[in-house]
Design a protein around this motif. Structure first.
Motif, PDB file in Angstrom:
ATOM      1  N   GLU A 392     -20.446   9.681   5.374  1.00  0.00           N
ATOM      2  CA  GLU A 392     -19.957   8.485   6.057  1.00  0.00           C
ATOM      3  C   GLU A 392     -19.053   7.832   5.389  1.00  0.00           C
ATOM      4  O   GLU A 392     -18.583   8.200   4.173  1.00  0.00           O
ATOM      5  N   ASP A 393     -18.137   7.109   6.013  1.00  0.00           N
ATOM      6  CA  ASP A 393     -17.043   6.199   5.485  1.00  0.00           C
ATOM      7  C   ASP A 393     -17.701   5.455   4.376  1.00  0.00           C
ATOM      8  O   ASP A 393     -18.904   4.916   3.984  1.00  0.00           O
ATOM      9  N   VAL A 394     -16.960   5.309   3.245  1.00  0.00           N
ATOM     10  CA  VAL A 394     -17.171   4.829   1.898  1.00  0.00           C
ATOM     11  C   VAL A 394     -16.453   3.325   1.739  1.00  0.00           C
ATOM     12  O   VAL A 394     -15.066   3.032   2.115  1.00  0.00           O
ATOM     13  N   ARG A 395     -17.072   2.290   1.284  1.00  0.00           N
ATOM     14  CA  ARG A 395     -16.457   1.030   0.956  1.00  0.00           C
ATOM     15  C   ARG A 395     -16.067   0.960  -0.552  1.00  0.00           C
ATOM     16  O   ARG A 395     -16.709   1.272  -1.439  1.00  0.00           O
ATOM     17  N   VAL A 396     -14.717   0.956  -0.435  1.00  0.00           N
ATOM     18  CA  VAL A 396     -14.089   0.885  -2.036  1.00  0.00           C
ATOM     19  C   VAL A 396     -13.470  -0.266  -2.090  1.00  0.00           C
ATOM     20  O   VAL A 396     -12.612  -0.933  -1.565  1.00  0.00           O
ATOM     21  N   GLU A 397     -13.980  -0.874  -3.302  1.00  0.00           N
ATOM     22  CA  GLU A 397     -13.449  -2.104  -3.798  1.00  0.00           C
ATOM     23  C   GLU A 397     -12.224  -2.001  -4.645  1.00  0.00           C
ATOM     24  O   GLU A 397     -12.172  -1.128  -5.930  1.00  0.00           O
ATOM     25  N   VAL A 398     -11.081  -2.461  -4.333  1.00  0.00           N
ATOM     26  CA  VAL A 398      -9.770  -2.510  -5.266  1.00  0.00           C
ATOM     27  C   VAL A 398      -9.690  -3.857  -5.752  1.00  0.00           C
ATOM     28  O   VAL A 398      -9.725  -4.930  -5.191  1.00  0.00           O
ATOM     29  N   MET A 399      -9.013  -4.022  -7.115  1.00  0.00           N
ATOM     30  CA  MET A 399      -8.675  -5.201  -7.749  1.00  0.00           C
ATOM     31  C   MET A 399      -7.262  -4.988  -8.346  1.00  0.00           C
ATOM     32  O   MET A 399      -7.122  -4.186  -9.074  1.00  0.00           O
ATOM     33  N   PRO A 400      -6.411  -5.816  -7.888  1.00  0.00           N
ATOM     34  CA  PRO A 400      -5.001  -6.128  -8.466  1.00  0.00           C
ATOM     35  C   PRO A 400      -5.001  -6.372  -9.966  1.00  0.00           C
ATOM     36  O   PRO A 400      -5.931  -7.205 -10.275  1.00  0.00           O
ATOM     37  N   VAL A 401      -4.445  -5.642 -10.876  1.00  0.00           N
ATOM     38  CA  VAL A 401      -4.167  -6.050 -12.219  1.00  0.00           C
ATOM     39  C   VAL A 401      -3.355  -7.333 -12.198  1.00  0.00           C
ATOM     40  O   VAL A 401      -2.493  -7.774 -11.377  1.00  0.00           O
ATOM     41  N   GLU A 402      -3.042  -7.668 -13.489  1.00  0.00           N
ATOM     42  CA  GLU A 402      -2.529  -9.181 -13.732  1.00  0.00           C
ATOM     43  C   GLU A 402      -0.951  -9.054 -13.304  1.00  0.00           C
ATOM     44  O   GLU A 402      -0.497  -7.751 -13.588  1.00  0.00           O
ATOM     45  N   GLY A 403      -0.239  -9.764 -12.468  1.00  0.00           N
ATOM     46  CA  GLY A 403       0.993  -9.818 -12.380  1.00  0.00           C
ATOM     47  C   GLY A 403       1.191  -9.173 -10.740  1.00  0.00           C
ATOM     48  O   GLY A 403       2.250  -9.102 -10.231  1.00  0.00           O
ATOM     49  N   ALA A 404       0.148  -8.486 -10.238  1.00  0.00           N
ATOM     50  CA  ALA A 404       0.151  -7.559  -8.949  1.00  0.00           C
ATOM     51  C   ALA A 404      -0.506  -8.361  -8.094  1.00  0.00           C
ATOM     52  O   ALA A 404      -1.428  -9.483  -8.243  1.00  0.00           O
ATOM     53  N   SER A 405      -0.487  -8.074  -6.637  1.00  0.00           N
ATOM     54  CA  SER A 405      -0.952  -8.643  -5.698  1.00  0.00           C
ATOM     55  C   SER A 405      -1.261  -7.798  -4.442  1.00  0.00           C
ATOM     56  O   SER A 405      -0.807  -6.448  -4.490  1.00  0.00           O
ATOM     57  N   ILE A 406      -2.107  -7.998  -3.561  1.00  0.00           N
ATOM     58  CA  ILE A 406      -2.355  -7.103  -2.325  1.00  0.00           C
ATOM     59  C   ILE A 406      -1.428  -7.650  -1.213  1.00  0.00           C
ATOM     60  O   ILE A 406      -1.324  -8.647  -0.648  1.00  0.00           O
ATOM     61  N   GLU A 407      -0.779  -6.570  -0.405  1.00  0.00           N
ATOM     62  CA  GLU A 407      -0.083  -6.884   0.786  1.00  0.00           C
ATOM     63  C   GLU A 407      -0.758  -6.031   1.863  1.00  0.00           C
ATOM     64  O   GLU A 407      -1.010  -4.946   1.602  1.00  0.00           O
ATOM     65  N   VAL A 408      -0.830  -6.966   2.925  1.00  0.00           N
ATOM     66  CA  VAL A 408      -1.350  -6.312   4.112  1.00  0.00           C
ATOM     67  C   VAL A 408      -0.282  -6.372   5.339  1.00  0.00           C
ATOM     68  O   VAL A 408       0.255  -7.277   5.668  1.00  0.00           O
ATOM     69  N   ASP A 409      -0.187  -5.260   5.966  1.00  0.00           N
ATOM     70  CA  ASP A 409       0.971  -4.957   6.981  1.00  0.00           C
ATOM     71  C   ASP A 409       0.376  -4.568   8.236  1.00  0.00           C
ATOM     72  O   ASP A 409      -0.437  -3.402   8.196  1.00  0.00           O
ATOM     73  N   LEU A 410       0.013  -5.318   9.232  1.00  0.00           N
ATOM     74  CA  LEU A 410      -0.746  -4.917  10.453  1.00  0.00           C
ATOM     75  C   LEU A 410       0.407  -3.650  11.151  1.00  0.00           C
ATOM     76  O   LEU A 410       1.577  -3.944  11.171  1.00  0.00           O
ATOM     77  N   LEU A 411      -0.323  -2.881  11.652  1.00  0.00           N
ATOM     78  CA  LEU A 411       0.403  -1.617  12.403  1.00  0.00           C
ATOM     79  C   LEU A 411       0.861  -1.865  13.871  1.00  0.00           C
ATOM     80  O   LEU A 411       1.649  -1.436  14.267  1.00  0.00           O
ATOM     81  N   SER A 412       0.094  -2.938  14.361  1.00  0.00           N
ATOM     82  CA  SER A 412       0.321  -3.114  15.801  1.00  0.00           C
ATOM     83  C   SER A 412       0.212  -4.862  15.812  1.00  0.00           C
ATOM     84  O   SER A 412      -0.687  -5.509  16.691  1.00  0.00           O
ATOM     85  N   PRO A 413       1.171  -5.436  15.167  1.00  0.00           N
ATOM     86  CA  PRO A 413       1.108  -7.063  15.076  1.00  0.00           C
ATOM     87  C   PRO A 413       1.430  -7.564  16.534  1.00  0.00           C
ATOM     88  O   PRO A 413       0.931  -8.618  16.557  1.00  0.00           O
ATOM     89  N   THR A 414       2.341  -6.975  17.250  1.00  0.00           N
ATOM     90  CA  THR A 414       2.547  -7.636  18.598  1.00  0.00           C
ATOM     91  C   THR A 414       1.340  -7.584  19.593  1.00  0.00           C
ATOM     92  O   THR A 414       1.068  -8.295  20.519  1.00  0.00           O
ATOM     93  N   ASP A 415       0.086  -7.115  19.347  1.00  0.00           N
ATOM     94  CA  ASP A 415      -1.159  -7.351  19.950  1.00  0.00           C
ATOM     95  C   ASP A 415      -1.769  -8.488  20.070  1.00  0.00           C
ATOM     96  O   ASP A 415      -2.581  -8.853  20.969  1.00  0.00           O
ATOM     97  N   ILE A 416      -1.466  -9.240  19.088  1.00  0.00           N
ATOM     98  CA  ILE A 416      -1.963 -10.463  18.713  1.00  0.00           C
ATOM     99  C   ILE A 416      -1.216 -11.676  18.827  1.00  0.00           C
ATOM    100  O   ILE A 416      -1.394 -12.625  18.354  1.00  0.00           O
ATOM    101  N   ARG A 417       0.321 -11.464  19.072  1.00  0.00           N
ATOM    102  CA  ARG A 417       1.154 -12.531  19.038  1.00  0.00           C
ATOM    103  C   ARG A 417       0.884 -13.236  20.343  1.00  0.00           C
ATOM    104  O   ARG A 417       0.295 -12.680  21.494  1.00  0.00           O
ATOM    105  N   ASP A 418       1.530 -14.512  20.331  1.00  0.00           N
ATOM    106  CA  ASP A 418       1.470 -15.251  21.770  1.00  0.00           C
ATOM    107  C   ASP A 418       2.407 -14.568  22.615  1.00  0.00           C
ATOM    108  O   ASP A 418       3.746 -14.087  22.222  1.00  0.00           O
ATOM    109  N   ASP A 419       1.972 -14.707  23.734  1.00  0.00           N
ATOM    110  CA  ASP A 419       2.728 -14.218  24.905  1.00  0.00           C
ATOM    111  C   ASP A 419       4.095 -14.761  25.007  1.00  0.00           C
ATOM    112  O   ASP A 419       5.124 -14.131  25.572  1.00  0.00           O
ATOM    113  N   THR A 420       4.211 -15.870  24.531  1.00  0.00           N
ATOM    114  CA  THR A 420       5.692 -16.659  24.692  1.00  0.00           C
ATOM    115  C   THR A 420       6.655 -16.301  23.526  1.00  0.00           C
ATOM    116  O   THR A 420       7.857 -16.506  23.599  1.00  0.00           O
ATOM    117  N   GLU A 421       6.018 -15.736  22.483  1.00  0.00           N
ATOM    118  CA  GLU A 421       6.995 -15.302  21.489  1.00  0.00           C
ATOM    119  C   GLU A 421       7.811 -13.953  21.843  1.00  0.00           C
ATOM    120  O   GLU A 421       7.436 -13.278  22.434  1.00  0.00           O
TER     121      GLU A 421
END
Length: 421
Positions: A392-421
């Motif tokens: 089955e799928d596996v939950r993998v925990e990742v930890m950035p090292v010092e000086g690094a960070s986690i960046e998240v990019d949605l693949l379909s961001p327009t699906d949750i945008r306001d209709d007026t935008e």
């Protein structure tokens, strides 16, 4: 015709006018041995209660027992019964010159004028005389008295709208509601109701002598409510302060002149914005949950990340660890490229990225997660996935090292945008 209403012949022909006292004596005597146990006691109580209710053609009589006392309640059988056989109560009260006595006298006078509830202790009650049917009247000395007005239901209810107006009389906010009950006194009365959400309780006191009104509002948020339900009340309360004024209308007609409001803030800007942001998150992600009673610092940080994902489709999730769900089949290339023993750059695809606020998951769909340099925390689970032994799928925990960070990019961001935008 009289056979149909047994209270009529019992009262007028059989002399039942003192039957209440007699039945109460019988109830007191019924506390002897009950061979039939609880069913026997209940049967006797029901039979005596039915006799009691048939004793008057003017009033229905309810009997209740509390501890070792009996409570008798008289309610008119028909409209105007209290005029056909009135009940009178004449108290002899005494009030001194102390502040305590003056406050008690003022509370009692307000009850007489407008109705409501008031209680007077033994120091203020000299005696009282009650004229009532069925032997319930008499002359009594001492004791304490509690006065309570009977609330009458308004049918139909009155439509009320609470109004906030500025110095030029322009309406800056409004809150609809309804008035459903009223009580009366010698000089006026009071109306009771609430706004449409039920969070704001409304009480209006009208003085017929001066043609003036006094509006009191009391509010409290329920233990469970959606942010979208709470927001209209908070918007109104945010503006319920100086320099605005409070007014109201009944069935579309504004009553009286607006009154001044205190300068203190009822709802803070921070609290209002938090509820507003929660409502926006829930509306745009189609995720509903009750307004949390409190937010931890981690909850608030997650809330801000949700807003960034909605507005920009990407976030810098910081340096905390993150659990990512990976499939041994779908993500085999990604798994093979990772290094267990030293920091490595990672670019993973999460099929169902979510944030969590107060234990509630908010899903954003598929997202790319990038780490310039990070370590695998749960290595044993990772090895199972890498060896292909995990079905089955596996939950993998990742930890950035010092000086690094986690960046998240949605693949379909327009699906949750306001209709007026």
């Amino acid at each position: 015709m009289m056979i149909k209403y047994p209270a009529v012949p019992r009262y007028f022909l059989l002399g039942a006018d003192s039957e209440v006292v007699q039945i109460l004596k019988e109830l007191n005597a019924e506390q002897g041995i009950l061979h039939g146990g609880a069913p026997d006691a209940l049967d006797r109580f029901v039979r005596l209660s039915e006799r009691l209710d048939e004793a008057s053609p003017h009033y229905k009589i309810d009997l209740a027992r509390s501890d070792r006392e009996y409570k008798v309640t008289l309610r008119p059988r028909y409209r105007g019964a209290e005029l056909d056989q009135p009940i009178s109560f004449v108290p002899q009260l005494q009030f001194g010159d102390s502040e305590f006595d003056k406050e008690a006298a003022l509370r009692y006078q307000e009850f007489v004028d407008f109705g409501g509830d008031v209680e007077l202790g033994e120091s203020h009650v000299r005696s009282f005389t009650v004229t009532a049917p069925l032997g319930l009247g008499g002359y009594f000395t001492g004791g304490s008295l509690r006065f309570s007005s009977n609330r009458e239901d308004l049918n139909p209810a009155l439509n009320i709208k609470l109004l906030l107006v500025d110095g030029q009389g322009r309406i800056v906010s409004s809150l609809p509601g309804s008035l459903t009950q009223r009580i009366s006194g010698q000089a006026g009365g009071m109306l009771f109701g609430q706004d449409l959400t039920g969070f704001v309780r409304i009480q209006i006191r009208l003085d017929r002598r001066t043609h003036r009104w006094k509006l009191n509002l009391d509010y409290s948020l329920p233990s469970s409510a959606l942010p979208a339900t709470v927001l209209p009340v908070l918007r109104f309360l945010r503006k319920a302060k100086t320099p605005n004024y409070l007014a109201f209308s009944l069935d579309g007609i504004q009553i009286g002149e607006p009154c001044a409001l205190p300068s203190r803030e009822v709802v803070s800007e921070e609290a209002f914005r938090t509820v507003e942001q929660l409502e926006r998150i829930q509306a745009l992600t189609s995720t509903s949950f009750a307004l949390p009673r409190e937010l931890t610092p981690d909850d608030y940080a997650a809330l801000l990340r949700c807003i960034d994902l909605i507005d920009r489709g990407r976030i810098n999730a910081g340096r905390q660890s993150m659990i990512i769900t990976l499939s041994p089949h779908r993500d085999i290339e990604t798994l093979n490229s990772l290094d267990l023993d030293r920091p490595t750059a990672m670019r993973l695809c999460s099929p169902d990225y979510y944030e969590e606020i107060a234990g509630n998951r908010i899903y954003f769909g598929e997202a790319n997660i990038s780490l310039r340099s990070a370590l695998i925390v749960n290595k044993s689970e990772f090895r199972s996935a890498l060896d292909g032994s995990a079905a089955e799928d596996v939950r993998v925990e990742v930890m950035p090292v010092e000086g690094a960070s986690i960046e998240v990019d949605l693949l379909s961001p327009t699906d949750i945008r306001d209709d007026t935008e």
